[in-house]
Design an enzyme around this catalytic site. Sequence first.
Site, PDB file in Angstrom:
ATOM      1  N   ALA A 166      -1.567   2.737  -5.465  1.00 26.42           N
ATOM      2  CA  ALA A 166      -1.376   2.546  -4.027  1.00 26.42           C
ATOM      3  C   ALA A 166      -0.438   1.370  -3.804  1.00 26.42           C
ATOM      4  CB  ALA A 166      -2.722   2.300  -3.339  1.00 26.42           C
ATOM      5  N   ALA A 168       1.132  -1.373  -0.630  1.00 23.96           N
ATOM      6  CA  ALA A 168       0.967  -1.900   0.724  1.00 23.96           C
ATOM      7  C   ALA A 168       1.957  -3.027   0.936  1.00 23.96           C
ATOM      8  CB  ALA A 168      -0.467  -2.373   0.936  1.00 23.96           C
ATOM      9  N   GLY A 171       1.068  -6.102  -1.512  1.00 21.47           N
ATOM     10  CA  GLY A 171       1.044  -5.871  -2.945  1.00 21.47           C
ATOM     11  C   GLY A 171       0.779  -4.420  -3.266  1.00 21.47           C
ATOM     12  N   GLN A 172       0.593  -4.121  -4.548  1.00 22.98           N
ATOM     13  CA  GLN A 172       0.289  -2.768  -4.972  1.00 22.98           C
ATOM     14  C   GLN A 172      -0.699  -2.802  -6.130  1.00 22.98           C
ATOM     15  OE1 GLN A 172       4.331  -1.536  -5.649  1.00 22.98           O
ATOM     16  NE2 GLN A 172       4.188  -1.779  -7.865  1.00 22.98           N
ATOM     17  N   VAL A 173      -1.356  -1.664  -6.369  1.00 27.05           N
ATOM     18  CA  VAL A 173      -2.451  -1.584  -7.329  1.00 27.05           C
ATOM     19  C   VAL A 173      -2.076  -0.633  -8.465  1.00 27.05           C
ATOM     20  CG1 VAL A 173      -4.871  -0.977  -7.645  1.00 27.05           C
ATOM     21  CG2 VAL A 173      -4.142  -2.064  -5.529  1.00 27.05           C
ATOM     22  N   ASP A 322     -12.681  -6.117   7.595  1.00 29.00           N
ATOM     23  CA  ASP A 322     -11.861  -4.935   7.862  1.00 29.00           C
ATOM     24  C   ASP A 322     -12.442  -3.715   7.139  1.00 29.00           C
ATOM     25  OD1 ASP A 322      -9.764  -3.468   8.909  1.00 29.00           O
ATOM     26  OD2 ASP A 322      -8.458  -3.858   7.204  1.00 29.00           O
TER      27      ASP A 322
END
Length: 589
Positions: A166, A168, A171-173, A322
């Site tokens: 994923a 965003a 950052g990213q995973v 959130d």
Amino acid sequence: METVVSVNHSIRGSDAEQRINPPSVTPLRQNYGGKAYRWNRKNYSRQRRFIDIWTFVLTWLTWLWIDAKKWSYRGGFTEEKKNARRRAQAIWVRETFLDLGPTFIKVGQLFSTRADLFPIEYVEELSKLQDKVPAFSYEQAEEIILEDLGKTVQDLFQNFDPIPLAAASLGQVHKAQLHSGADVVVKVQRPGLKKLFEIDLAILRGIARYFQNHPRWGKGRDWVGIYDECCRILWLEIDYLNEGRNADTFRRNFRDCDWVKVPRVSWQYTSPRVLTLEYIPGIKISNYEALEASGLDRKELAQMGAKAYLQQLLNHGFFHADPHPGNIAVSPGGELIFYDFGMMGQITSNLREKLMETLFGITQKDGDRVMKSLIAVGALAPTGDMGPVRRSIQYMLDHFMDQPFENQSIASISDDLYEIAYDQPFRFPATFTFVMRAFSTLEGVGKGLDPEFNFMEVAQPFAMQLMSNGNLPNTANSIFNELSRQAVQVSSSALGLPGRIEDTLEKLEQGDIRMRVRLAETDRVLRRVSNVQMGTNYAVLISAFTLSATLLLISDKVGLALVVLFLAVGLGIAFLRLLRRIDRLDRMM
């Protein structure tokens, strides 16, 4: 508060091909967003960023100024046309925030909780803001890991998928495997994010000061204070060490709940820009078809989600700020899985006591008591005339208490609060707005899982617990304590009353007490009449000076004519300012 966007995995190699081996790894060079954003370029300059941001702000302000003028509406002004324009503005602001990049995506998500600052149309649109931004390359992720952890990806991990799970704005995973064989996910911060934040926040400080000093938008708003709060939240969210500590605290709080799972942090592989967590796969809680296919009870999941959040809020005092569907999943065994701990909220014991005071005021439908408790909480700014605010609160209480507690809807309560808050001296603290937003989100998720789900029905026993301060066995003791407290207050006031009456009578005899009665509407009408008369005088003088200048010019007295004309121009400027003042008075009437 980061929302991740899944990346297309339609082209995947075998496990052997995904194993980290420098000769066989193909760096990720494609963009997974379909759009090349200017802020994502390496040569994006500070000056260009300044121009882009201020162009957006000035365009927005111009649009707002035009909308405030009734003559700008084709076919005449109506409230429906004004709302339609405002909706179009809100959509444009949301899209522009996305184009401006990570800082503004996060600011927009924070502003979506501030119904005390923005109309409901803006709140609704900004709440839709998603981080649909391109993933960065594997080479950049590898470089950040090397810089922060001091070792190469090959040394740290047995396997490391170069294609992110994923991506965003922050950052990213990536999925990976430790040499011990444990499956993990590695969250890598976007390159250059800290530098972009520093540039953007410096520009936003100037914008906050501009709004603070603005005669219209600065009135009753602490924009600099709002800016400072946003800065604090944003810097915390990009500190992955802080997120790791949050995850550990959250997991400890639920250690006795076997129906809640929280990923463990691998601290040996974690730094300010790299966060390594236990890999716990699950079904997204809003993927209703997959949940049913797995044989999971959707009604039970809706109840579990609400209870988990209420337990965080009332028992732990430490809650996920959130809890949108992307951050909650369900394991094959039916346990809830929480992700993303960058944004967390905390409620102190002192705040709980103040909230209890507010709750007692609500149950008694006492608008004055609720207003005073909101001032104590910091949700309401005291002004000279609190009468309209008190009446607004009383109206809401009368409307709110018309129906049984279990029939209430969080969304409708939020809408009522937002309707009252806008253009009133309300200033919702971050904790309060995060709680209300989370409640609304969970209610939406719950109704998606179970159409008959009612959040208030689940919350009722927790509310009773709050009213008893969480320690007393039943509400009878709580009510008794409340009556005792009120009795002490009444006796204290009664004992001091004779002295206060004597002081008042003495001041009255000495003439120290004066009474002034002012009617706001009459004052405005009188000011308008006075301004209109002054405007007439200006018009007569301008006409006289213009005529005199013309006659002097005809008589070849150019110098004297210019002097007279200069006076006419000065009066004309004063006349225009007076017209603007009259226009403001007309809008207030």
